[in-house]
Design an enzyme around this catalytic site. Structure first.
Site, short mmCIF file in Angstrom:
data_model
loop_
_atom_site.label_atom_id
_atom_site.label_comp_id
_atom_site.label_asym_id
_atom_site.label_seq_id
_atom_site.Cartn_x
_atom_site.Cartn_y
_atom_site.Cartn_z
N PHE A 173 -19.82 -61.95 48.73
CA PHE A 173 -18.85 -61.00 49.29
C PHE A 173 -19.34 -59.56 49.21
CE2 PHE A 173 -15.80 -64.52 48.86
CZ PHE A 173 -15.16 -64.41 50.08
N GLY B 288 -25.95 -69.93 46.08
CA GLY B 288 -25.36 -70.12 47.42
C GLY B 288 -25.88 -69.08 48.38
N GLY C 26 -14.98 -67.91 47.09
CA GLY C 26 -16.36 -67.48 46.93
C GLY C 26 -17.16 -68.48 46.13
N THR C 27 -16.54 -69.63 45.84
CA THR C 27 -17.23 -70.67 45.07
C THR C 27 -18.49 -71.11 45.82
OG1 THR C 27 -15.18 -71.42 44.06
CG2 THR C 27 -16.96 -73.03 44.18
N LYS D 5 -25.16 -69.29 35.10
CA LYS D 5 -24.93 -69.81 36.47
C LYS D 5 -25.21 -71.30 36.53
CE LYS D 5 -25.83 -68.93 41.34
NZ LYS D 5 -24.40 -69.13 41.64
N ALA E 128 -8.90 -67.42 36.74
CA ALA E 128 -8.62 -66.02 36.37
C ALA E 128 -9.39 -65.54 35.15
CB ALA E 128 -7.12 -65.85 36.13
N ARG F 111 -15.83 -65.13 35.03
CA ARG F 111 -16.48 -63.83 35.25
C ARG F 111 -15.90 -63.16 36.49
NH1 ARG F 111 -20.28 -67.52 34.30
NH2 ARG F 111 -21.47 -67.39 32.38
N HIS G 28 -30.33 -64.79 38.57
CA HIS G 28 -28.94 -64.69 38.11
C HIS G 28 -28.86 -64.85 36.60
CE1 HIS G 28 -27.91 -65.28 42.38
NE2 HIS G 28 -26.75 -64.73 42.07
N HIS G 29 -27.67 -64.54 36.08
CA HIS G 29 -27.36 -64.67 34.65
C HIS G 29 -27.55 -66.11 34.16
CE1 HIS G 29 -23.53 -66.61 35.71
NE2 HIS G 29 -23.54 -65.78 36.74
#
Ligand code: NAD
Length: 257
Positions: free
Chosen positions: A119, A158, A92-93, A152, A10, A13, A148-149
């Site tokens: 997603f 993925g 979404g891992t 990551k 939770a 990000r 990506h940031h």
């Protein structure tokens, strides 16, 4: 009746984004949220519980679905708990290995389970456009680049791996993923170049480049921010809560809603 969801990771990000979107959505209620390390302040008005309490909370609050963006080891453990309690599981891992995929498949025998490396509905559209382009342009050189940031963990992303799986599904002559090039590295026709860039706070960019016959086609997607992933994951949770046990993907949601 509102769909009750629980949120893992939770304070991550994505977890924060999921909570923010979920509390604003009328058709959804947050049953509980957990994080591995303690979080003192509520996020989007939701108190964050310790991840150690996940299974007890699952049994006590019986949510309709869990939305998970954490890491492979924790996601497979959460999937097993959801299977034991017949709670739908959306993850979404990214970065799952073969053993993790087997664990997810095992869990999906007992409950509805949906894994998507991305997603975003835009990425779903990109995947279909890429498949069409690859079918239409046999023999073209293909390179995949993602950005990506700087936080990551896994590389390539993925989503990049999913795009490459899609491409290899069409182009059976491609069997060599070349991750960057250095030194003398002439290109062979059976390779697909894969490039991962890490910088700043970029939410996610993917480009598939096809080149041949004096022309190039570049298909790309840029995520403006992470909310698109959270919106898609919650759409998936609402849909998955109604489904029988089995393994699902994001196209199942898009094509049915
Ligand atoms: P992050 O590092 O910001 O957050 C991960 C969170 O999970 C952290 O709060 C961490 O404490 C928590 N966590 C880790 N192990 C845990 C455990 N055992 N129990 C409870 N909480 C635990 O990462 P992020 O950017 O939010 O990304 C998380 C995952 O989601 C990554 O695999 C990333 O690639 C993926 N992701 C997927 C999509 C998609 O659309 N599918 C989009 C963005 C990110």
């Amino acid at each position: 009746m509102a769909v009750e969801i629980a949120v893992t990771g939770a304070n991550g990000r994505m977890g924060r984004e999921v909570l923010g979107i979920a509390v604003d959505r009328q058709a959804v209620e947050v049953a509980f949220a957990v994080n591995r390390s303690p979080v003192d302040e509520p996020i989007a008005g939701v108190e964050i519980e310790s991840a150690d309490r996940f299974e007890d909370l699952l049994a006590a609050r019986s949510p309709d679905a869990v939305v998970d963006f954490t890491g492979p080891a924790s996601s497979t453990a959460y999937a097993a708990h959801c299977a034991d309690h017949s709670v739908a599981f959306v993850t979404g891992t990214t970065g799952f290995d073969e053993a993790d995929q087997t664990a997810l498949a095992d869990a999906s025998e007992q409950t509805a389970l949906l894994h998507a490396t991305n997603f975003s509905r835009g990425i779903a559209a990109l995947r279909r456009a890429v498949t069409q382009a690859v079918e239409a342009l046999p023999g073209y050189d293909i390179e995949v680049t993602e950005t990506h940031h700087n936080g990551k963990r896994d590389a390539p992303s993925g989503t990049a791996n999913t795009l490459i799986d899609d491409i290899e599904g069409v182009r059976t002559d491609i069997d060599d993923r070349v991750h960057g090039r250095v030194g003398e590295a002439p290109r062979s026709s059976g390779e697909i170049g894969v490039h991962a860039r890490r910088a700043g706070d970029i939410a996610g960019e993917h480009e598939v480049l096809l080149a041949g016959n004096n022309e190039t086609v570049s298909l790309c997607h840029r995520a403006g921010d992470r909310s698109i992933f959270a919106i898609g994951a919650i759409d998936a949770a609402e849909w998955l809560a109604e489904q029988p046990p089995g393994r699902y993907d994001f196209f199942d949601v898009i094509d049915d809603t």
